[in-house]
Design a protein around this motif. Sequence first.
Motif, PDB file in Angstrom:
ATOM      1  N   SER A   1       0.501  -4.387  -7.706  1.00  0.00           N
ATOM      2  CA  SER A   1      -0.650  -3.618  -7.228  1.00  0.00           C
ATOM      3  C   SER A   1      -1.100  -4.061  -5.845  1.00  0.00           C
ATOM      4  O   SER A   1      -1.890  -3.357  -5.197  1.00  0.00           O
ATOM      5  CB  SER A   1      -1.817  -3.746  -8.218  1.00  0.00           C
ATOM      6  OG  SER A   1      -2.136  -5.112  -8.449  1.00  0.00           O
ATOM      7  N   ASP A   2      -0.611  -5.209  -5.351  1.00  0.00           N
ATOM      8  CA  ASP A   2      -0.970  -5.674  -4.002  1.00  0.00           C
ATOM      9  C   ASP A   2      -0.218  -4.913  -2.912  1.00  0.00           C
ATOM     10  O   ASP A   2      -0.589  -4.992  -1.732  1.00  0.00           O
ATOM     11  CB  ASP A   2      -0.668  -7.169  -3.850  1.00  0.00           C
ATOM     12  CG  ASP A   2      -1.522  -8.039  -4.760  1.00  0.00           C
ATOM     13  OD1 ASP A   2      -2.576  -7.567  -5.208  1.00  0.00           O
ATOM     14  OD2 ASP A   2      -1.110  -9.189  -5.018  1.00  0.00           O
ATOM     15  N   ILE A   3       0.829  -4.193  -3.294  1.00  0.00           N
ATOM     16  CA  ILE A   3       1.626  -3.488  -2.285  1.00  0.00           C
ATOM     17  C   ILE A   3       0.820  -2.369  -1.635  1.00  0.00           C
ATOM     18  O   ILE A   3       0.842  -2.203  -0.409  1.00  0.00           O
ATOM     19  CB  ILE A   3       2.914  -2.937  -2.920  1.00  0.00           C
ATOM     20  CG1 ILE A   3       3.801  -4.092  -3.386  1.00  0.00           C
ATOM     21  CG2 ILE A   3       3.666  -2.046  -1.934  1.00  0.00           C
ATOM     22  CD1 ILE A   3       5.041  -3.655  -4.148  1.00  0.00           C
ATOM     23  N   ALA A   4       0.088  -1.595  -2.436  1.00  0.00           N
ATOM     24  CA  ALA A   4      -0.647  -0.443  -1.904  1.00  0.00           C
ATOM     25  C   ALA A   4      -1.687  -0.835  -0.849  1.00  0.00           C
ATOM     26  O   ALA A   4      -1.707  -0.247   0.248  1.00  0.00           O
ATOM     27  CB  ALA A   4      -1.300   0.344  -3.039  1.00  0.00           C
ATOM     28  N   PRO A   5      -2.592  -1.797  -1.093  1.00  0.00           N
ATOM     29  CA  PRO A   5      -3.566  -2.146  -0.062  1.00  0.00           C
ATOM     30  C   PRO A   5      -2.917  -2.798   1.162  1.00  0.00           C
ATOM     31  O   PRO A   5      -3.417  -2.660   2.280  1.00  0.00           O
ATOM     32  CB  PRO A   5      -4.520  -3.112  -0.769  1.00  0.00           C
ATOM     33  CG  PRO A   5      -3.729  -3.691  -1.891  1.00  0.00           C
ATOM     34  CD  PRO A   5      -2.836  -2.568  -2.345  1.00  0.00           C
ATOM     35  N   THR A   6      -1.801  -3.503   0.952  1.00  0.00           N
ATOM     36  CA  THR A   6      -1.111  -4.121   2.083  1.00  0.00           C
ATOM     37  C   THR A   6      -0.514  -3.048   2.994  1.00  0.00           C
ATOM     38  O   THR A   6      -0.632  -3.128   4.224  1.00  0.00           O
ATOM     39  CB  THR A   6      -0.020  -5.079   1.592  1.00  0.00           C
ATOM     40  OG1 THR A   6      -0.621  -6.084   0.767  1.00  0.00           O
ATOM     41  CG2 THR A   6       0.694  -5.739   2.753  1.00  0.00           C
ATOM     42  N   LEU A   7       0.096  -2.042   2.402  1.00  0.00           N
ATOM     43  CA  LEU A   7       0.623  -0.938   3.209  1.00  0.00           C
ATOM     44  C   LEU A   7      -0.505  -0.223   3.949  1.00  0.00           C
ATOM     45  O   LEU A   7      -0.352   0.167   5.109  1.00  0.00           O
ATOM     46  CB  LEU A   7       1.380   0.058   2.322  1.00  0.00           C
ATOM     47  CG  LEU A   7       2.712  -0.412   1.738  1.00  0.00           C
ATOM     48  CD1 LEU A   7       3.308   0.685   0.867  1.00  0.00           C
ATOM     49  CD2 LEU A   7       3.690  -0.790   2.846  1.00  0.00           C
ATOM     50  N   ALA A   8      -1.642  -0.054   3.276  1.00  0.00           N
ATOM     51  CA  ALA A   8      -2.777   0.615   3.909  1.00  0.00           C
ATOM     52  C   ALA A   8      -3.224  -0.135   5.156  1.00  0.00           C
ATOM     53  O   ALA A   8      -3.467   0.464   6.211  1.00  0.00           O
ATOM     54  CB  ALA A   8      -3.937   0.734   2.913  1.00  0.00           C
ATOM     55  N   GLY A   9      -3.331  -1.455   5.049  1.00  0.00           N
ATOM     56  CA  GLY A   9      -3.756  -2.239   6.199  1.00  0.00           C
ATOM     57  C   GLY A   9      -2.747  -2.227   7.324  1.00  0.00           C
ATOM     58  O   GLY A   9      -3.103  -2.094   8.499  1.00  0.00           O
ATOM     59  N   LEU A  10      -1.473  -2.353   6.986  1.00  0.00           N
ATOM     60  CA  LEU A  10      -0.437  -2.435   8.011  1.00  0.00           C
ATOM     61  C   LEU A  10      -0.188  -1.098   8.706  1.00  0.00           C
ATOM     62  O   LEU A  10       0.116  -1.062   9.897  1.00  0.00           O
ATOM     63  CB  LEU A  10       0.869  -2.941   7.395  1.00  0.00           C
ATOM     64  CG  LEU A  10       0.878  -4.388   6.893  1.00  0.00           C
ATOM     65  CD1 LEU A  10       2.220  -4.699   6.229  1.00  0.00           C
ATOM     66  CD2 LEU A  10       0.617  -5.356   8.038  1.00  0.00           C
TER      67      LEU A  10
END
Length: 250
Positions: free
Chosen positions: A212-221
């Motif tokens: 579930s950490d992938i989605a917010p990380t992609l959003a930030g990047l």
Amino acid sequence: MPRVKAITTGSIPSFLDVILNFAEADTSSSLGNQDSWLVQLKAKPGGKLIMYGDDTWLKLFPEMFSRSDGTSSFFVSDFTEVDNNVTRHIAGELLNDDWNGMVMHFLGLDHIGHKTGPRSPYMIPKQSEMDGIVQQVYKAIEDKSHLRSTLLVLCGDHGMNDAGNHGGSAEGETSPALVFISPKLRTIWDGAECPINTPNSRFGYYRTIEQSDIAPTLAGLLGFPVPLNNLGLFIPELLHFWDDGLLCPA
């Protein structure tokens, strides 16, 4: 399906999701009306998504992709064509500049595991084939001006146990790899010693995160809002891209 839900929405799959995962014709498990990084990426100016591989993505996200070619994941005896159906599109799509997100879901490794196990003689040649795909995409990112800001995310939605199956709690089943790949990462990371020889585990990691950490990380990047139902966290090592004092220890 539950793992794809976690990766794309940042939410936690429910027991009902697990049941619906086996109902191939069922459409109630569609994520088309849920917020996800796919929705946010498509909403960006000029947003256009394409997808090749496991047709689970087409069922979960109907009408999401402008171009697609799906393959059923249930023909587990097919180790070759199921991946060739993805690979044949790659060279052409890397030349196109009309998309801002491409999903490639290869099934060959999964099928080999189910039919002949993780130590099958088919496994290493298939892994080498996948290495070649990563090399092809990375070289294009380096060479093509329209791909210079591309982030390649290499990950598995699940692992496998010693019998080649998944769905349980064995370490091999719950520890798929995740790698963020971009020439721009050289500006924030000098590399580290490979952790494959970790003494207390059969598997070696730089660190572990939740899917579930992938989605917010992609959003930030990639510069779009975090999906509405996200429960994940931004991967802290990547905060080094910002120089506002929020840098985490190396």
